[in-house]
Enzyme design. Structure first.
Site, PDB file in Angstrom:
ATOM      1  N   ASP A  43       0.838  -1.200   0.000  1.00 39.31           N
ATOM      2  CA  ASP A  43       0.000   0.000   0.000  1.00 39.31           C
ATOM      3  C   ASP A  43       0.883   1.264   0.000  1.00 39.31           C
ATOM      4  O   ASP A  43       1.889   1.326   0.703  1.00 39.31           O
ATOM      5  CB  ASP A  43      -0.862  -0.060   1.276  1.00 39.31           C
ATOM      6  CG  ASP A  43      -1.899   1.035   1.383  1.00 39.31           C
ATOM      7  OD1 ASP A  43      -2.403   1.490   0.343  1.00 39.31           O
ATOM      8  OD2 ASP A  43      -2.220   1.416   2.533  1.00 39.31           O
ATOM      9  N   HIS A  44       0.493   2.257  -0.778  1.00 42.38           N
ATOM     10  CA  HIS A  44       1.198   3.555  -0.815  1.00 42.38           C
ATOM     11  C   HIS A  44       2.696   3.416  -1.044  1.00 42.38           C
ATOM     12  O   HIS A  44       3.500   4.037  -0.322  1.00 42.38           O
ATOM     13  CB  HIS A  44       0.923   4.376   0.449  1.00 42.38           C
ATOM     14  CG  HIS A  44      -0.451   4.954   0.461  1.00 42.38           C
ATOM     15  ND1 HIS A  44      -0.822   6.006  -0.339  1.00 42.38           N
ATOM     16  CD2 HIS A  44      -1.564   4.591   1.144  1.00 42.38           C
ATOM     17  CE1 HIS A  44      -2.102   6.267  -0.135  1.00 42.38           C
ATOM     18  NE2 HIS A  44      -2.580   5.419   0.736  1.00 42.38           N
ATOM     19  N   GLY A  66      -8.952   5.657   2.931  1.00 43.25           N
ATOM     20  CA  GLY A  66      -9.489   6.405   4.066  1.00 43.25           C
ATOM     21  C   GLY A  66     -10.837   5.894   4.527  1.00 43.25           C
ATOM     22  O   GLY A  66     -11.728   6.672   4.864  1.00 43.25           O
ATOM     23  N   ASN A  77     -10.058   0.593   1.306  1.00 44.56           N
ATOM     24  CA  ASN A  77      -8.961   0.458   2.269  1.00 44.56           C
ATOM     25  C   ASN A  77      -9.407   0.820   3.687  1.00 44.56           C
ATOM     26  O   ASN A  77      -9.978   1.894   3.907  1.00 44.56           O
ATOM     27  CB  ASN A  77      -7.826   1.422   1.900  1.00 44.56           C
ATOM     28  CG  ASN A  77      -7.035   0.977   0.695  1.00 44.56           C
ATOM     29  OD1 ASN A  77      -7.428   0.050  -0.010  1.00 44.56           O
ATOM     30  ND2 ASN A  77      -5.926   1.636   0.464  1.00 44.56           N
ATOM     31  N   GLU A 130      -2.731   6.314  -8.153  1.00 40.94           N
ATOM     32  CA  GLU A 130      -3.627   7.291  -7.511  1.00 40.94           C
ATOM     33  C   GLU A 130      -3.590   8.623  -8.242  1.00 40.94           C
ATOM     34  O   GLU A 130      -2.533   9.077  -8.680  1.00 40.94           O
ATOM     35  CB  GLU A 130      -3.217   7.492  -6.043  1.00 40.94           C
ATOM     36  CG  GLU A 130      -4.094   8.504  -5.310  1.00 40.94           C
ATOM     37  CD  GLU A 130      -3.912   8.491  -3.786  1.00 40.94           C
ATOM     38  OE1 GLU A 130      -3.573   7.424  -3.239  1.00 40.94           O
ATOM     39  OE2 GLU A 130      -4.122   9.537  -3.168  1.00 40.94           O
TER      40      GLU A 130
HETATM   41  P1  13P Z   1      -7.919   4.687   7.107  1.00 49.20           P
HETATM   42  O1  13P Z   1      -6.747   4.609   8.030  1.00 49.20           O
HETATM   43  O2  13P Z   1      -8.618   5.988   7.156  1.00 49.20           O
HETATM   44  O3  13P Z   1      -8.850   3.532   7.275  1.00 49.20           O
HETATM   45  O4  13P Z   1      -7.339   4.607   5.614  1.00 49.20           O
HETATM   46  C1  13P Z   1      -6.742   3.440   5.184  1.00 49.20           C
HETATM   47  C2  13P Z   1      -6.063   3.629   3.877  1.00 49.20           C
HETATM   48  O5  13P Z   1      -6.564   4.279   2.990  1.00 49.20           O
HETATM   49  C3  13P Z   1      -4.772   2.945   3.699  1.00 49.20           C
HETATM   50  O6  13P Z   1      -4.207   3.223   2.467  1.00 49.20           O
END
Ligand code: 13P
Length: 283
Positions: A82-83, A207, A228, A134
């Site tokens: 992720d990211h 998020g 996510n 993204e």
């Molecule tokens: P939250 O921490 O708001 O659930 O977001 C998770 C997220 O988007 C991880 O990439």
């Protein structure tokens, strides 16, 4: 059925109209709880760790554990990075067997995001792995360090990124934010609807913590296929640890079980909202 490519999970979710939950993990208890939740719900799952959290959960340790847990699962599990911020670390995740990676170039000017995403796509292709990119920046922070301002995604840029890279999923910024929301959540569903008309690429909602069931389901109707969730799982595990520690007699193994169970409950709750319960056996 175990370790699978994220691409196939999202492709199955599309005609059936549900989203696959992508749950962040930080240790073994969270991995166990997350996998157990998916197995209990007979749901496909995306298990993920964010690059910004690797200082706490080193990739060389948590990566193999995630891949091993996915291989042993009785439901299909994609292991996702992720990211991702740089090509080198993404390459390390791919070498460990991650079946999907995200390159987050959303802070870059669009042409640079496009070029970086293409580079990661070429690398991921050599491993047969899926890629998420993204467009538009989310508010909040995925690692508590660099809080960014929000920049809503431009659906035309979503189209240009999809056509210019061939990625498997695109995350959009529609008013969503990492971490806990300050004030009311106001999502701009029209951005998803417009993007949906322009591209067939599955859309991703980051998020997830703090978004309610009705908004999640509306996002899914607008084409979101991956959602996510990080903070809600971390808070669940942490809250269980606090409650357990208040008991007069504590031992490590019960504490460990309490954290895994709390993660499991949080993940089950989200899987039910996302509509993926019972979909594992169709995969
Ligand atoms: P939250 O921490 O708001 O659930 O977001 C998770 C997220 O988007 C991880 O990439």
């Amino acid at each position: 059925m175990p370790l699978v490519n994220m691409r196939s999970l999202l492709a199955q979710a599309e005609p059936a109209g549900y989203a696959v939950g992508a749950f962040n993990v930080a240790n073994m208890e969270m991995i166990l709880g997350t996998i157990r939740a998916a197995e209990a719900c007979r749901s496909p799952l995306i298990l993920q760790v964010a690059q910004g959290r690797l200082a706490h959960s080193p990739l060389a340790l948590i990566g193999p554990m995630m891949v091993a847990a996915a291989r042993a699962a009785s439901v299909p599990v994609a292991v996702h990075f992720d990211h991702g911020r740089d090509v080198e670390t993404i390459g390390q995740a791919l070498a460990l067997g991650f079946t999907s990676v995200m390159i987050d170039g959303s802070h870059l000017p669009f042409e640079e995001n496009l070029a970086l995403t293409r580079q990661v796509k070429r690398l991921a292709d050599t491993h047969g792995a899926a890629v998420e990119a993204e467009v538009g920046q989310l508010g909040g922070s995925e690692d508590d360090e660099e809080a960014r301002g929000m920049l809503h995604s431009d659906p035309e840029e979503v189209r240009a990124l999809a056509e210019g890279t061939g990625v498997d999923a695109i995350a959009m910024s529609i008013g969503n934010a990492h971490g806990l929301y300050k004030g009311e959540v106001r999502l701009r569903f029209s951005l998803l609807e417009t993007a949906r008309r322009l591209v067939s690429t599955p859309l991703v909602l980051h998020g997830g913590t703090g978004i309610d069931a009705a908004d999640f389901q509306r996002c899914i109707r607008c084409g979101v296929r991956k959602i996510n969730i990080a903070t809600a799982s971390f808070l669940a595990a942490e809250g269980a640890a606090r409650t357990y520690a208040e008991q007069p007699a504590c031992d490590w193994f019960r504490l460990s079980a309490a954290m895994a169970d709390a993660t499991r409950s949080n993940v089950i709750e989200h899987i039910r909202i996302f509509g993926s319960e019972g979909k594992a056996d169709a995969s």
